[in-house]
Design a protein around this motif. Structure first.
Motif, PDB file in Angstrom:
ATOM      1  N   PRO A  43       0.785  -1.231   0.000  1.00  0.00           N
ATOM      2  CA  PRO A  43       0.000   0.000   0.000  1.00  0.00           C
ATOM      3  C   PRO A  43       0.824   1.293   0.000  1.00  0.00           C
ATOM      4  O   PRO A  43       2.018   1.281   0.298  1.00  0.00           O
ATOM      5  CB  PRO A  43      -0.775  -0.105   1.320  1.00  0.00           C
ATOM      6  CG  PRO A  43       0.078  -0.937   2.208  1.00  0.00           C
ATOM      7  CD  PRO A  43       0.799  -1.893   1.315  1.00  0.00           C
ATOM      8  N   VAL A  44       0.136   2.373  -0.313  1.00  0.00           N
ATOM      9  CA  VAL A  44       0.687   3.719  -0.125  1.00  0.00           C
ATOM     10  C   VAL A  44      -0.028   4.303   1.095  1.00  0.00           C
ATOM     11  O   VAL A  44      -1.256   4.428   1.105  1.00  0.00           O
ATOM     12  CB  VAL A  44       0.443   4.610  -1.356  1.00  0.00           C
ATOM     13  CG1 VAL A  44       0.893   6.054  -1.070  1.00  0.00           C
ATOM     14  CG2 VAL A  44       1.165   4.058  -2.587  1.00  0.00           C
ATOM     15  N   ILE A  45       0.756   4.604   2.108  1.00  0.00           N
ATOM     16  CA  ILE A  45       0.187   5.150   3.336  1.00  0.00           C
ATOM     17  C   ILE A  45       0.644   6.594   3.481  1.00  0.00           C
ATOM     18  O   ILE A  45       1.845   6.878   3.526  1.00  0.00           O
ATOM     19  CB  ILE A  45       0.634   4.317   4.563  1.00  0.00           C
ATOM     20  CG1 ILE A  45       0.156   2.867   4.397  1.00  0.00           C
ATOM     21  CG2 ILE A  45       0.097   4.941   5.865  1.00  0.00           C
ATOM     22  CD1 ILE A  45       0.643   1.914   5.473  1.00  0.00           C
ATOM     23  N   VAL A  46      -0.312   7.495   3.520  1.00  0.00           N
ATOM     24  CA  VAL A  46       0.010   8.914   3.715  1.00  0.00           C
ATOM     25  C   VAL A  46      -0.076   9.196   5.215  1.00  0.00           C
ATOM     26  O   VAL A  46      -1.091   8.892   5.846  1.00  0.00           O
ATOM     27  CB  VAL A  46      -0.983   9.813   2.932  1.00  0.00           C
ATOM     28  CG1 VAL A  46      -0.734  11.286   3.230  1.00  0.00           C
ATOM     29  CG2 VAL A  46      -0.898   9.540   1.430  1.00  0.00           C
TER      30      VAL A  46
ATOM     31  N   ILE B 287       5.621  -5.915   5.963  1.00  0.00           N
ATOM     32  CA  ILE B 287       6.227  -5.918   4.616  1.00  0.00           C
ATOM     33  C   ILE B 287       7.103  -4.676   4.501  1.00  0.00           C
ATOM     34  O   ILE B 287       6.853  -3.691   5.203  1.00  0.00           O
ATOM     35  CB  ILE B 287       5.144  -5.895   3.500  1.00  0.00           C
ATOM     36  CG1 ILE B 287       4.091  -4.804   3.814  1.00  0.00           C
ATOM     37  CG2 ILE B 287       4.503  -7.244   3.321  1.00  0.00           C
ATOM     38  CD1 ILE B 287       3.198  -4.465   2.662  1.00  0.00           C
ATOM     39  N   PRO B 288       8.119  -4.695   3.635  1.00  0.00           N
ATOM     40  CA  PRO B 288       8.990  -3.513   3.559  1.00  0.00           C
ATOM     41  C   PRO B 288       8.225  -2.273   3.082  1.00  0.00           C
ATOM     42  O   PRO B 288       7.503  -2.315   2.087  1.00  0.00           O
ATOM     43  CB  PRO B 288      10.044  -3.912   2.512  1.00  0.00           C
ATOM     44  CG  PRO B 288       9.951  -5.384   2.373  1.00  0.00           C
ATOM     45  CD  PRO B 288       8.548  -5.765   2.738  1.00  0.00           C
ATOM     46  N   LEU B 289       8.367  -1.207   3.842  1.00  0.00           N
ATOM     47  CA  LEU B 289       7.764   0.071   3.457  1.00  0.00           C
ATOM     48  C   LEU B 289       8.868   1.112   3.502  1.00  0.00           C
ATOM     49  O   LEU B 289       9.618   1.182   4.470  1.00  0.00           O
ATOM     50  CB  LEU B 289       6.674   0.493   4.451  1.00  0.00           C
ATOM     51  CG  LEU B 289       5.348  -0.247   4.492  1.00  0.00           C
ATOM     52  CD1 LEU B 289       4.431   0.397   5.522  1.00  0.00           C
ATOM     53  CD2 LEU B 289       4.667  -0.257   3.122  1.00  0.00           C
ATOM     54  N   LYS B 290       8.952   1.896   2.435  1.00  0.00           N
ATOM     55  CA  LYS B 290       9.982   2.937   2.392  1.00  0.00           C
ATOM     56  C   LYS B 290       9.386   4.242   2.918  1.00  0.00           C
ATOM     57  O   LYS B 290       8.343   4.684   2.440  1.00  0.00           O
ATOM     58  CB  LYS B 290      10.436   3.094   0.935  1.00  0.00           C
ATOM     59  CG  LYS B 290      11.581   4.067   0.734  1.00  0.00           C
ATOM     60  CD  LYS B 290      11.930   4.081  -0.758  1.00  0.00           C
ATOM     61  CE  LYS B 290      12.666   5.322  -1.202  1.00  0.00           C
ATOM     62  NZ  LYS B 290      13.952   5.560  -0.572  1.00  0.00           N
TER      63      LYS B 290
ATOM     64  N   GLY C 171       3.946   1.313  -5.034  1.00  0.00           N
ATOM     65  CA  GLY C 171       3.445   1.066  -3.678  1.00  0.00           C
ATOM     66  C   GLY C 171       4.556   0.735  -2.703  1.00  0.00           C
ATOM     67  O   GLY C 171       5.738   0.778  -3.052  1.00  0.00           O
ATOM     68  N   GLY C 172       4.163   0.420  -1.472  1.00  0.00           N
ATOM     69  CA  GLY C 172       5.162   0.102  -0.458  1.00  0.00           C
ATOM     70  C   GLY C 172       5.871   1.345   0.069  1.00  0.00           C
ATOM     71  O   GLY C 172       7.052   1.296   0.389  1.00  0.00           O
TER      72      GLY C 172
END
Ligand code: DAT
Length: 178
Positions: A8-11, A33-36, A78-79
């Motif tokens: 996902p894209v989390i704002v 999961i890897p999120l940048k 995403g991510g």
């Protein structure tokens, strides 16, 4: 909202000082999961995505077209966690979740003072928090079901917010059979 993204894209948004970077960093560590983590303000400076530096306000005037071009491939993939004090310039399709952090204004004032902001910048941000500027922006830019308003006053808030977002990520993936 995209059906092709595998992550996902989390704002993470909110008035400066509400805790976006603190939340984004912990979330990047605890995510299943890897999120940048993308600190948009830092990116603007690093990649010269601004029109000018405003001495009086000690802030950059962002070149929105350049910024969106820079972020578009990342958002499609995403991510990512987008950490910025505003969210209404991002296209609606980018965001899977929009977290708006809130903080009581006296505490916010202290945090911004510690950061060494000039008085008028502290006042402007304090007023924005009182006037619900960011939450209203988020509500007018995104579907109500993806906008979540969370209190960010102490460490307990931080921890429970991040674990809530982690649960949301797990549910998001499960819904998509990932
Ligand atoms: P932002 O990225 O929104 O500008 P930040 O993450 O840099 O804010 O936080 C500003 C300061 O406030 C920083 O010293 C950490 C502190 N802070 C923010 N949210 C907090 C919370 N929920 N619990 C404890 N400290 C917090």
């Amino acid at each position: 909202m995209s059906t092709s993204r595998k992550a996902p894209v989390i704002v993470v948004t909110g008035t400066p000082g509400t805790g976006k970077t603190t939340h984004a960093e912990l979330l990047a560590q605890e995510s299943p999961i890897p999120l940048k983590h993308i600190n948009v303000g830092d990116l603007v400076k690093e990649k010269n995505l601004y029109e000018e530096y405003d001495e009086e306000w000690q802030s950059y005037t962002v070149d929105e077209d350049k910024l969106l071009d820079e972020l578009e491939p990342l958002a499609s993939e995403g991510g990512i966690i987008l950490d910025w004090h505003t969210c209404d310039i991002f296209p609606e399709r980018w965001a899977d979740l929009v977290v708006v952090l809130r903080c009581n204004h006296t505490m916010l004032w202290d945090r911004l003072e510690k950061r060494g902001y000039p008085l008028k910048k502290i006042q402007e941000n304090n007023e924005a928090e009182i006037m619900d500027v960011v939450i209203e922006e988020a509500r007018s830019s995104y579907a109500p079901e993806i906008v979540v308003e969370l209190q960010s006053e102490g460490t307990e808030d931080l921890e429970s917010n991040v674990s809530r977002i982690v649960q949301w990520i797990e549910a998001w993936r499960k819904d998509r059979g990932l």
